[in-house]
Design an enzyme around this catalytic site. Structure first.
Site, PDB file in Angstrom:
ATOM      1  N   GLU A   1      -9.529   4.009   1.786  1.00 38.16           N
ATOM      2  CA  GLU A   1      -8.763   4.043   0.717  1.00 38.16           C
ATOM      3  C   GLU A   1      -7.797   3.125   0.218  1.00 38.16           C
ATOM      4  O   GLU A   1      -7.538   2.521  -1.212  1.00 38.16           O
ATOM      5  CB  GLU A   1      -8.386   5.277   0.356  1.00 38.16           C
ATOM      6  CG  GLU A   1      -6.849   5.519   0.784  1.00 38.16           C
ATOM      7  CD  GLU A   1      -6.712   5.144   2.373  1.00 38.16           C
ATOM      8  OE1 GLU A   1      -7.677   5.181   2.926  1.00 38.16           O
ATOM      9  OE2 GLU A   1      -5.599   5.077   2.889  1.00 38.16           O
TER      10      GLU A   1
ATOM     11  N   ARG B   1      -7.674  -0.153   1.029  1.00 37.55           N
ATOM     12  CA  ARG B   1      -8.170  -1.525   0.220  1.00 37.55           C
ATOM     13  C   ARG B   1      -8.466  -1.381  -1.290  1.00 37.55           C
ATOM     14  O   ARG B   1      -8.566  -2.385  -2.029  1.00 37.55           O
ATOM     15  CB  ARG B   1      -9.413  -2.040   1.235  1.00 37.55           C
ATOM     16  CG  ARG B   1     -10.695  -1.250   1.026  1.00 37.55           C
ATOM     17  CD  ARG B   1     -11.695  -1.276   2.203  1.00 37.55           C
ATOM     18  NE  ARG B   1     -11.083  -0.906   3.396  1.00 37.55           N
ATOM     19  CZ  ARG B   1     -11.678  -1.238   4.640  1.00 37.55           C
ATOM     20  NH1 ARG B   1     -12.900  -1.929   4.655  1.00 37.55           N
ATOM     21  NH2 ARG B   1     -11.028  -0.977   5.943  1.00 37.55           N
TER      22      ARG B   1
ATOM     23  N   LYS C   1       0.997  -1.139  -0.059  1.00 38.07           N
ATOM     24  CA  LYS C   1      -0.021  -0.105   0.127  1.00 38.07           C
ATOM     25  C   LYS C   1       0.866   1.214   0.126  1.00 38.07           C
ATOM     26  O   LYS C   1       1.672   1.329   0.980  1.00 38.07           O
ATOM     27  CB  LYS C   1      -1.008   0.033   1.259  1.00 38.07           C
ATOM     28  CG  LYS C   1      -1.517   1.305   1.450  1.00 38.07           C
ATOM     29  CD  LYS C   1      -2.702   1.316   2.796  1.00 38.07           C
ATOM     30  CE  LYS C   1      -3.340   2.565   2.944  1.00 38.07           C
ATOM     31  NZ  LYS C   1      -4.301   2.602   4.159  1.00 38.07           N
TER      32      LYS C   1
ATOM     33  N   ASP D   1       1.408   6.290   5.785  1.00 40.12           N
ATOM     34  CA  ASP D   1       0.561   5.328   5.269  1.00 40.12           C
ATOM     35  C   ASP D   1       1.185   4.515   3.719  1.00 40.12           C
ATOM     36  O   ASP D   1       0.399   4.011   3.205  1.00 40.12           O
ATOM     37  CB  ASP D   1      -0.765   5.894   4.818  1.00 40.12           C
ATOM     38  CG  ASP D   1      -2.035   5.176   4.963  1.00 40.12           C
ATOM     39  OD1 ASP D   1      -1.576   4.162   5.546  1.00 40.12           O
ATOM     40  OD2 ASP D   1      -3.309   5.550   4.465  1.00 40.12           O
TER      41      ASP D   1
ATOM     42  N   ASP E   1     -12.039   7.074   3.700  1.00 41.11           N
ATOM     43  CA  ASP E   1     -10.919   6.988   4.321  1.00 41.11           C
ATOM     44  C   ASP E   1     -10.480   5.320   4.294  1.00 41.11           C
ATOM     45  O   ASP E   1      -9.503   5.090   4.563  1.00 41.11           O
ATOM     46  CB  ASP E   1     -11.322   7.354   5.684  1.00 41.11           C
ATOM     47  CG  ASP E   1     -10.046   7.635   6.464  1.00 41.11           C
ATOM     48  OD1 ASP E   1      -9.069   7.307   5.917  1.00 41.11           O
ATOM     49  OD2 ASP E   1     -10.195   7.623   7.740  1.00 41.11           O
TER      50      ASP E   1
ATOM     51  N   ASP F   1      -2.688  10.220   4.030  1.00 43.39           N
ATOM     52  CA  ASP F   1      -3.986   9.620   4.035  1.00 43.39           C
ATOM     53  C   ASP F   1      -4.774  10.750   4.876  1.00 43.39           C
ATOM     54  O   ASP F   1      -4.744  10.695   6.243  1.00 43.39           O
ATOM     55  CB  ASP F   1      -4.264   8.552   4.676  1.00 43.39           C
ATOM     56  CG  ASP F   1      -5.645   7.747   4.655  1.00 43.39           C
ATOM     57  OD1 ASP F   1      -6.381   8.495   4.342  1.00 43.39           O
ATOM     58  OD2 ASP F   1      -5.743   6.708   5.473  1.00 43.39           O
TER      59      ASP F   1
ATOM     60  N   LYS G   1     -10.163  12.720   8.127  1.00 44.69           N
ATOM     61  CA  LYS G   1      -9.931  12.228   9.646  1.00 44.69           C
ATOM     62  C   LYS G   1     -10.165  13.098  10.262  1.00 44.69           C
ATOM     63  O   LYS G   1      -9.549  14.356  10.474  1.00 44.69           O
ATOM     64  CB  LYS G   1      -8.422  11.659   9.299  1.00 44.69           C
ATOM     65  CG  LYS G   1      -8.475  10.230   8.887  1.00 44.69           C
ATOM     66  CD  LYS G   1      -6.970   9.980   8.824  1.00 44.69           C
ATOM     67  CE  LYS G   1      -6.773   8.554   8.080  1.00 44.69           C
ATOM     68  NZ  LYS G   1      -7.427   7.310   8.739  1.00 44.69           N
TER      69      LYS G   1
HETATM   70  N1  BES Z   1      -4.450   4.315   6.748  1.00 50.15           N
HETATM   71  C1  BES Z   1      -5.725   4.217   7.666  1.00 50.15           C
HETATM   72  C2  BES Z   1      -5.613   3.048   8.786  1.00 50.15           C
HETATM   73  C3  BES Z   1      -4.570   3.494   9.965  1.00 50.15           C
HETATM   74  C4  BES Z   1      -4.959   4.026  11.067  1.00 50.15           C
HETATM   75  C5  BES Z   1      -3.166   3.173   9.733  1.00 50.15           C
HETATM   76  C6  BES Z   1      -4.039   4.423  11.840  1.00 50.15           C
HETATM   77  C7  BES Z   1      -2.296   3.387  11.055  1.00 50.15           C
HETATM   78  C8  BES Z   1      -2.918   3.980  11.986  1.00 50.15           C
HETATM   79  C9  BES Z   1      -6.753   3.564   6.878  1.00 50.15           C
HETATM   80  O1  BES Z   1      -6.784   4.028   5.572  1.00 50.15           O
HETATM   81  C10 BES Z   1      -7.958   4.026   7.317  1.00 50.15           C
HETATM   82  O2  BES Z   1      -8.155   5.039   7.422  1.00 50.15           O
HETATM   83  N2  BES Z   1      -8.946   3.100   7.630  1.00 50.15           N
HETATM   84  C11 BES Z   1     -10.195   3.241   8.360  1.00 50.15           C
HETATM   85  C12 BES Z   1     -11.015   2.251   7.533  1.00 50.15           C
HETATM   86  C13 BES Z   1     -12.628   2.560   8.074  1.00 50.15           C
HETATM   87  C14 BES Z   1     -13.162   3.896   7.463  1.00 50.15           C
HETATM   88  C15 BES Z   1     -13.398   1.606   7.582  1.00 50.15           C
HETATM   89  C16 BES Z   1      -9.889   3.046   9.680  1.00 50.15           C
HETATM   90  O3  BES Z   1      -9.285   2.057  10.306  1.00 50.15           O
HETATM   91  O4  BES Z   1     -10.651   3.803  10.566  1.00 50.15           O
HETATM   92 ZN    ZN Z   2      -4.827   4.649   4.888  1.00 46.56          ZN
HETATM   93 ZN    ZN Z   3      -7.762   6.215   5.228  1.00 47.81          ZN
END
Ligand code: BES
Ligand code: ZN
Ligand code: ZN
Length: 488
Positions: free
Chosen positions: A339, A341, A255, A278, A337, A260, A267
């Site tokens: 993104e 996946r 990834k 990220d 968010d 992000d 966020k």
């Molecule tokens: N990059 C984040 C995940 C992340 C969070 C990595 C904290 C490292 C530390 C990812 O893109 C994300 O934002 N995921 C969301 C998914 C949700 C919207 C289903 C999450 O984990 O909140």
């Molecule tokens: Zn991310």
């Molecule tokens: Zn994200």
């Protein structure tokens, strides 16, 4: 840092391990290297209860030399990881006492640890513990270590080879750490492409770059959509290490979100703070290919690195958008968010077209993985038992914990969408976040020999943890290299 191997101590600072449950006579294990008398050992022995926790030290000054005894725990608990931690502590001691050259006494035979493994692991730990991120500090006056002498009474024949290998791997991990630690105004999509091209050049790798228009031409619309609001167009980098002899082809997918923000689902609060990291999956992939090709491992590796910036802009993709993936399935965007996946989905489907034996992806995919497992465990999802066994066994050696989470069938329906083939988040949205993320990816890859490693926790940490320095760690690089080495 230079390394020497000797059966005699020679520097002013000598670091020596001892076990907290050693009897007085057990100290003989170390005394043949050292010009100190029984009195010294007796003095340590007498104050045992005060230095009875891991890492406690007792210093003895003699003839203007400094002998630092480090407690490395109980006899029966000593393993290769103990030696890595011991080496890391030794480096810290040398730095804080301003000794640019120092000795590390190594004992391993007494603990049934293979000498080559021990020497390799100690050198690797010394390198990794010495990492600092200071490119952006104008005044950089950190104390530098010049040389370390490993002191042992066992003969070794391939010391230089071991040092070279440890240096190759550590350099790759430094590269990954620098990329992850650097902010997104420096490590842009263009910058990562430049690094990939330099690696291709220096390591004789094949490289192919899908720019935004070729992403669209090829139908990799998910990568294009995530990157549509970014300051630089998204892309997919394909990097191939093609050794003259190999039996297996392994595809590594990482990834690469250079920053992000969450997109239009911005966020909140401080959740954006570390999101320059990220792209840790992308950096991991680059680092593994770098080391594997420099060490000439006999395995073909295809690195796939989807790169995008998840920004807020008039051109950003938005919730309710429906996007046709490379695989042909339509995805409803319910949260911008989620993104990672999306870009991985297209990259994983593309990996199938390469017919690899194995595909492994690395991603800082879910905050839920951090909540569930914290910052010392990688969440691992496995489509295949044999691959799982091999990866877990490599991880046991490197002490990078992978904890399995299930690709639980019953939750597949959570990803159903009213208007498209699937949604990019689960319903209910707050449950089993890491599993849902993994199940989403599973929809896009046919290869059963697939592992998804959610590195969101350990990829970027808040404080030093021995040779895992604070910030970017490079987790999974050593483990997957070990896995590739063991592959037949
Ligand atoms: N990059 C984040 C995940 C992340 C969070 C990595 C904290 C490292 C530390 C990812 O893109 C994300 O934002 N995921 C969301 C998914 C949700 C919207 C289903 C999450 O984990 O909140
Ligand atoms: Zn991310
Ligand atoms: Zn994200």
């Amino acid at each position: 840092m230079k390394f020497y191997y000797s059966n005699q101590s020679k520097n002013r600072l000598v670091v020596i391990p001892f076990c907290e449950d050693w009897e007085l006579e057990d100290f003989q294990i170390i005394n043949n290297y050292l010009p100190i008398d029984d009195e010294a050992y007796r003095s340590i022995y007498q104050i045992r209860e005060f230095i009875s926790s891991f890492g406690s030290v007792k210093k003895i000054f003699l003839n203007s030399n400094e002998y630092v005894f480090i407690n490395i725990g109980k006899k029966e608990d000593i393993n290769i990881e103990t030696l890595r931690k011991y080496a890391s502590l030794a480096l810290g001691l040398a730095k804080s006492s301003f000794n640019s050259d120092f000795d590390v006494v190594l004992i391993c035979k007494e603990f049934s640890i293979d000498l080559n493994d021990a020497v390799y692991s100690v050198i690797e730990s010394l390198y990794l513990s010495d990492y600092t991120f200071e490119q952006f500090k104008s005044k950089n006056n950190r104390f530098k270590i010049n040389s370390v002498s490993i002191i042992s009474n066992q003969n070794i024949d391939n010391f230089r080879k071991i040092v070279d290998k440890a240096k190759i791997v550590s350099d790759s991990i430094y590269l990954a750490r620098d990329l992850i630690n650097s902010p997104a105004n420096v490590v842009t999509i263009d910058y990562i492409e430049k690094i990939a091209k330099e690696l291709a050049q220096s390591n004789s790798l094949e490289i192919k770059v899908f720019d935004n228009s070729s992403l669209l031409e090829n139908g990799m619309n998910l990568i294009a959509a995530v990157g549509s609001g970014g300051p630089k167009p998204p892309r997919l980098i394909e990097l191939i290490y093609n050794p003259p002899k190999f039996s297996k082809t392994v595809c590594l997918v990482g990834k690469g979100i250079v920053f992000d923000t969450g997109g239009v689902n911005l966020k909140p609060g401080n959740f954006m703070d570390d999101m320059k990291s990220d792209m840790a999956g992308a950096a991991t992939t680059l680092a593994i290919i770098d080391s594997a090709s420099k060490a000439r491992l006999p395995v073909r590796i295809i690195g796939l690195i989807p790169l995008a910036e998840n920004s807020v802009d008039a051109n950003s993709y938005r919730t309710s958008d429906i996007i046709k993936s490379y695989k042909g399935k339509y995805v409803e965007i319910k949260n911008t968010d989620a993104e990672g996946r999306l870009i991985l989905a297209d990259a994983l489907s593309y990996s199938d077209t390469k017919n690899p034996d194995v595909t492994i992806d690395f991603a800082t995919l879910t905050g839920a993985a951090v909540v569930a497992l914290g910052s010392k465990m990688v969440a691992g999802f496995f489509g295949d038992e044999e691959l799982k066994k091999e990866l877990l066994s490599a991880a046991r050696f490197t002490n990078e914990t992978i904890w399995e989470l299930p690709l639980f069938e019953d939750y597949k329906e959570y990803l159903k969408s009213d208007v498209a083939d699937l949604a990019n988040i689960g319903n209910p949205a707050k449950e089993a976040g890491s599993i849902i993320g993994a199940l989403f990816l599973q929809n896009f890859i046919d290869n059963k020999k697939w592992a998804h490693l959610d590195i969101a926790g350990p990829a970027y940490i808040a404080k030093d943890d021995f040779y895992f320095t604070k910030g970017a760690t490079g987790v999974m690089i050593r483990t997957v290299l070990k896995y590739l080495e063991n592959l037949r």
